[in-house]
Motif scaffolding. Structure first.
Motif, mmCIF file in Angstrom:
data_model
loop_
_atom_site.group_PDB
_atom_site.id
_atom_site.type_symbol
_atom_site.label_atom_id
_atom_site.label_comp_id
_atom_site.label_asym_id
_atom_site.label_seq_id
_atom_site.Cartn_x
_atom_site.Cartn_y
_atom_site.Cartn_z
ATOM 1 N N PRO A 282 64.760 61.474 -65.160
ATOM 2 C CA PRO A 282 64.941 61.680 -63.711
ATOM 3 C C PRO A 282 65.708 62.939 -63.332
ATOM 4 C CG PRO A 282 65.309 59.389 -64.303
ATOM 5 C CD PRO A 282 65.160 60.130 -65.596
ATOM 6 N N ASP A 283 66.602 63.432 -64.205
ATOM 7 C CA ASP A 283 67.391 64.613 -63.845
ATOM 8 C C ASP A 283 66.704 65.926 -64.203
ATOM 9 O OD1 ASP A 283 69.380 63.008 -62.877
ATOM 10 O OD2 ASP A 283 70.474 62.949 -64.777
ATOM 11 N N ALA A 284 65.561 65.849 -64.871
ATOM 12 C CA ALA A 284 64.931 67.075 -65.381
ATOM 13 C C ALA A 284 64.095 67.774 -64.315
ATOM 14 C CB ALA A 284 64.054 66.734 -66.575
ATOM 15 N N ASP A 285 63.914 69.079 -64.487
ATOM 16 C CA ASP A 285 63.013 69.882 -63.669
ATOM 17 C C ASP A 285 61.915 70.416 -64.591
ATOM 18 O OD1 ASP A 285 61.704 72.001 -62.287
ATOM 19 O OD2 ASP A 285 63.481 72.276 -61.019
ATOM 20 N N LEU A 286 60.679 69.993 -64.334
ATOM 21 C CA LEU A 286 59.574 70.347 -65.242
ATOM 22 C C LEU A 286 59.297 71.847 -65.265
ATOM 23 C CD1 LEU A 286 57.071 67.443 -64.428
ATOM 24 C CD2 LEU A 286 58.443 67.733 -66.511
ATOM 25 N N ARG A 287 59.791 72.600 -64.272
ATOM 26 C CA ARG A 287 59.520 74.042 -64.216
ATOM 27 C C ARG A 287 60.453 74.858 -65.101
ATOM 28 N NH1 ARG A 287 60.453 74.231 -57.859
ATOM 29 N NH2 ARG A 287 62.251 73.104 -58.717
ATOM 30 N N THR A 288 61.604 74.260 -65.473
ATOM 31 C CA THR A 288 62.633 75.046 -66.163
ATOM 32 C C THR A 288 63.119 74.428 -67.469
ATOM 33 O OG1 THR A 288 64.360 73.858 -64.932
ATOM 34 C CG2 THR A 288 63.584 75.948 -63.998
ATOM 35 N N ASP A 289 62.867 73.139 -67.693
ATOM 36 C CA ASP A 289 63.585 72.422 -68.747
ATOM 37 C C ASP A 289 62.828 72.330 -70.066
ATOM 38 O OD1 ASP A 289 65.441 72.176 -66.803
ATOM 39 O OD2 ASP A 289 65.605 69.990 -66.879
ATOM 40 N N VAL B 244 50.787 80.108 -69.416
ATOM 41 C CA VAL B 244 50.052 80.155 -68.151
ATOM 42 C C VAL B 244 48.599 80.508 -68.458
ATOM 43 C CG1 VAL B 244 49.904 81.234 -65.881
ATOM 44 C CG2 VAL B 244 52.149 80.852 -66.950
ATOM 45 N N TRP B 245 47.695 79.729 -67.872
ATOM 46 C CA TRP B 245 46.261 79.867 -68.134
ATOM 47 C C TRP B 245 45.514 80.191 -66.842
ATOM 48 C CZ3 TRP B 245 44.599 78.570 -73.234
ATOM 49 C CH2 TRP B 245 45.571 77.972 -74.027
ATOM 50 N N GLU B 246 44.567 81.126 -66.935
ATOM 51 C CA GLU B 246 43.664 81.376 -65.800
ATOM 52 C C GLU B 246 42.232 81.342 -66.309
ATOM 53 O OE1 GLU B 246 46.730 84.170 -63.186
ATOM 54 O OE2 GLU B 246 44.766 84.979 -63.789
ATOM 55 N N ASN B 247 41.413 80.520 -65.681
ATOM 56 C CA ASN B 247 39.993 80.397 -66.065
ATOM 57 C C ASN B 247 39.824 80.166 -67.575
ATOM 58 O OD1 ASN B 247 39.137 80.955 -63.333
ATOM 59 N ND2 ASN B 247 39.733 83.083 -63.725
ATOM 60 N N GLY B 248 40.713 79.346 -68.137
ATOM 61 C CA GLY B 248 40.586 78.980 -69.545
ATOM 62 C C GLY B 248 41.156 79.993 -70.506
ATOM 63 N N GLU B 249 41.737 81.075 -69.986
ATOM 64 C CA GLU B 249 42.326 82.082 -70.878
ATOM 65 C C GLU B 249 43.842 82.107 -70.737
ATOM 66 O OE1 GLU B 249 40.636 85.934 -70.808
ATOM 67 O OE2 GLU B 249 38.602 85.180 -71.157
ATOM 68 N N LEU B 250 44.514 82.228 -71.885
ATOM 69 C CA LEU B 250 45.969 82.332 -71.899
ATOM 70 C C LEU B 250 46.363 83.705 -71.359
ATOM 71 C CD1 LEU B 250 48.761 81.302 -72.848
ATOM 72 C CD2 LEU B 250 48.247 82.311 -75.074
ATOM 73 N N VAL B 251 47.139 83.724 -70.251
ATOM 74 C CA VAL B 251 47.506 85.017 -69.670
ATOM 75 C C VAL B 251 48.954 85.411 -69.958
ATOM 76 C CG1 VAL B 251 45.742 85.051 -67.874
ATOM 77 C CG2 VAL B 251 47.931 83.951 -67.404
ATOM 78 N N CYS B 252 49.847 84.444 -70.135
ATOM 79 C CA CYS B 252 51.205 84.829 -70.517
ATOM 80 C C CYS B 252 51.988 83.627 -71.000
ATOM 81 C CB CYS B 252 51.946 85.520 -69.368
ATOM 82 S SG CYS B 252 52.337 84.444 -67.990
ATOM 83 N N GLU B 253 53.114 83.904 -71.636
ATOM 84 C CA GLU B 253 54.029 82.871 -72.094
ATOM 85 C C GLU B 253 55.379 83.205 -71.465
ATOM 86 O OE1 GLU B 253 53.607 82.612 -76.363
ATOM 87 O OE2 GLU B 253 53.460 80.448 -76.236
ATOM 88 N N LEU B 254 56.100 82.199 -70.954
ATOM 89 C CA LEU B 254 57.388 82.516 -70.317
ATOM 90 C C LEU B 254 58.363 81.356 -70.430
ATOM 91 C CD1 LEU B 254 56.504 80.919 -67.591
ATOM 92 C CD2 LEU B 254 55.869 83.143 -66.759
ATOM 93 N N LEU C 221 55.835 80.716 -60.897
ATOM 94 C CA LEU C 221 54.382 80.541 -60.884
ATOM 95 C C LEU C 221 53.944 79.119 -60.524
ATOM 96 C CD1 LEU C 221 53.442 82.660 -64.024
ATOM 97 C CD2 LEU C 221 53.134 83.255 -61.620
ATOM 98 N N TRP C 222 54.920 78.204 -60.429
ATOM 99 C CA TRP C 222 54.557 76.818 -60.117
ATOM 100 C C TRP C 222 54.001 76.750 -58.700
ATOM 101 C CZ3 TRP C 222 55.320 73.394 -64.177
ATOM 102 C CH2 TRP C 222 54.902 72.079 -63.934
ATOM 103 N N ARG C 223 52.881 76.064 -58.521
ATOM 104 C CA ARG C 223 52.252 75.989 -57.203
ATOM 105 C C ARG C 223 52.446 74.608 -56.591
ATOM 106 N NH1 ARG C 223 46.274 78.462 -58.478
ATOM 107 N NH2 ARG C 223 45.790 76.427 -57.548
ATOM 108 N N SER C 224 52.398 74.552 -55.275
ATOM 109 C CA SER C 224 52.657 73.279 -54.587
ATOM 110 C C SER C 224 51.508 72.287 -54.789
ATOM 111 C CB SER C 224 52.887 73.524 -53.098
ATOM 112 O OG SER C 224 51.725 74.080 -52.531
ATOM 113 N N ASP C 225 50.356 72.760 -55.289
ATOM 114 C CA ASP C 225 49.247 71.830 -55.512
ATOM 115 C C ASP C 225 49.145 71.403 -56.978
ATOM 116 O OD1 ASP C 225 48.351 74.214 -56.595
ATOM 117 O OD2 ASP C 225 46.289 73.969 -55.881
ATOM 118 N N LEU C 226 50.140 71.775 -57.804
ATOM 119 C CA LEU C 226 50.038 71.422 -59.221
ATOM 120 C C LEU C 226 50.393 69.951 -59.465
ATOM 121 C CD1 LEU C 226 51.435 74.423 -61.321
ATOM 122 C CD2 LEU C 226 49.053 73.789 -60.862
#
Lengths: 255, 255
Positions: free
Chosen positions: B69-76, B82-92, B98-103
């Motif tokens: 419950p205390d975790a944040d999935l965007r940072t923890d 990060v993937w776009e159209n099935g291709e790996l575009v970056c690692e971070l 980059l987190w979107r409100s529709d994810l």
């Protein structure tokens, strides 16, 4: 009787509860909702796996399932219920005329499967001995909601001899796809149940001296969620009139 | 080290594979896809439960989970892809920007959980002894598709002493939410694997005399499905850099 023979009898017009039909083969709850509601129901089932263990989900408009490749979900159950806006509008033997091309059918595990395993281990099933339907109760526990789907947990209750409760728990815990371990044992007040003699669904069942009430998550839970959540349209099986699959019960037992 | 301390270290910038961190607590695969793709992924996971056992699914835009419950999935997590159209575009290291409100975030079971149980029963884990990542292979078995999601079954392979294969099978079969029983034992050709010494992911692992290769459904399967199915956008964990939950491993073991 094979599952195929049972389904043919229902397709040909027989209406009967399916308890005891094609013994040894898994029976399933049916809930079909429009595609627009399928994500909410799928997520609701995922988040509430004990009452809503998913055995299969069809693509929209598809009326067959790998659980019984020759079956037609519109005709091969003995009785169907049709729901509009959360209200039961009719019961019928053949759902072909009302089946819509956007319907997604969910087949959910049923406690008949673990009852066979309990009986095989010598655990008495009081409702069977008394020729009654199992007792079911709406509890004060809410399921975890998902989108527009929400509703209370419904449980079935079986009186079990006190010295067999551990065995019954262990056997059912190894069948997580058919409701798994009990959710509660003993005091009905722990689930907000006021009076065991007045179940919300099914029949009152008499306990024998030394029995303890044992409560399992129940497949009526998603029907209760339909009544609470009011999707515009749904088709389900009639209570006790299940879909008989070709899958042996043992498939859902963990060794 | 507690799960909370591990997550804080990652949130503060530590990048490390999570094997061995917060032992005894369940680690999870992360896959976040736009809401438009969530039904397809949820149904794909449901239809392919051995490789894709769902532990939790968030509502769109929600970045917390009851699993911690205390975790944040965007940072923890220690590292994201990060993937776009099935291709790996970056690692971070931090996915907040980059987190979107529709994810919708899916947390899937991980074999680290049953590895602890195998080791506790005295079963040697050759990849651990050899300080390597587990060997993973793309098989010739297709997962059952769901909407736009499709892809091959990926398996992990562990060489197990022949007289311990049955024990390893039984232990893992009682943890169905972390991939469950093996899908295959012995001949790699039975899964279309040409050469065990050249895994598709992870490292080659050497068998000891008397070992038999044992194959389990693998959590890399959904990443392979991303590559095959090409949703416009997705965020996942980096391989081996898992989400550490507050849930004890024992929670997923059936007694």
């Amino acid at each position: 009787m094979t599952p195929e023979q049972a389904r043919k009898a229902f397709r040909d017009g027989t209406v009967s509860p399916t308890s005891g039909w094609a013994p040894g083969y898994t029976q399933a709850n049916l809930i079909a909702v429009p595609r627009d509601w399928a994500y909410d129901l799928l997520l609701f089932a995922q988040r509430n796996r004990q009452p809503c263990p998913i055995l299969d989900v069809t693509d929209p408009g598809v009326t067959s399932t790998p659980l019984a490749p020759d079956a037609d979900l519109r005709t091969d159950l003995p009785s169907y219920r049709v729901w509009e806006n959360g209200e039961l509008v009719c019961e019928l033997r053949d759902a072909t005329r009302l089946w819509r091309s956007d319907l997604v059918a969910f087949l959910l595990g049923c406690s008949f499967t673990f009852e066979h395993a309990l009986a095989a281990a010598g655990i008495p099933l009081r409702h069977v001995q008394q020729g009654r339907n199992v007792s079911m109760y709406i509890t004060d526990r809410d399921c975890r909601p998902a989108g527009r789907m929400r509703g209370p947990l419904v449980v079935s209750m079986r009186p079990i001899p006190a010295d067999m409760v551990e065995l019954a728990s262990r056997i059912s815990s190894r069948m997580p796809d058919v409701h798994g371990a009990p959710v509660h044992v003993g005091d009905p007040g722990g689930l907000g149940i006021k009076d065991l003699s007045t179940p919300d669904f099914g029949d009152a069942v008499e306990a024998e001296p030394g029995d303890v009430p044992v409560y399992w998550a129940c497949g009526v839970t998603p029907q209760a969620a339909l009544m609470t959540s009011c999707p515009p349209f749904a088709i389900t099986h009639s209570p006790g009139h299940m879909f008989i699959t070709d899958v042996p019960d043992e498939t859902y037992r963990i060794a």
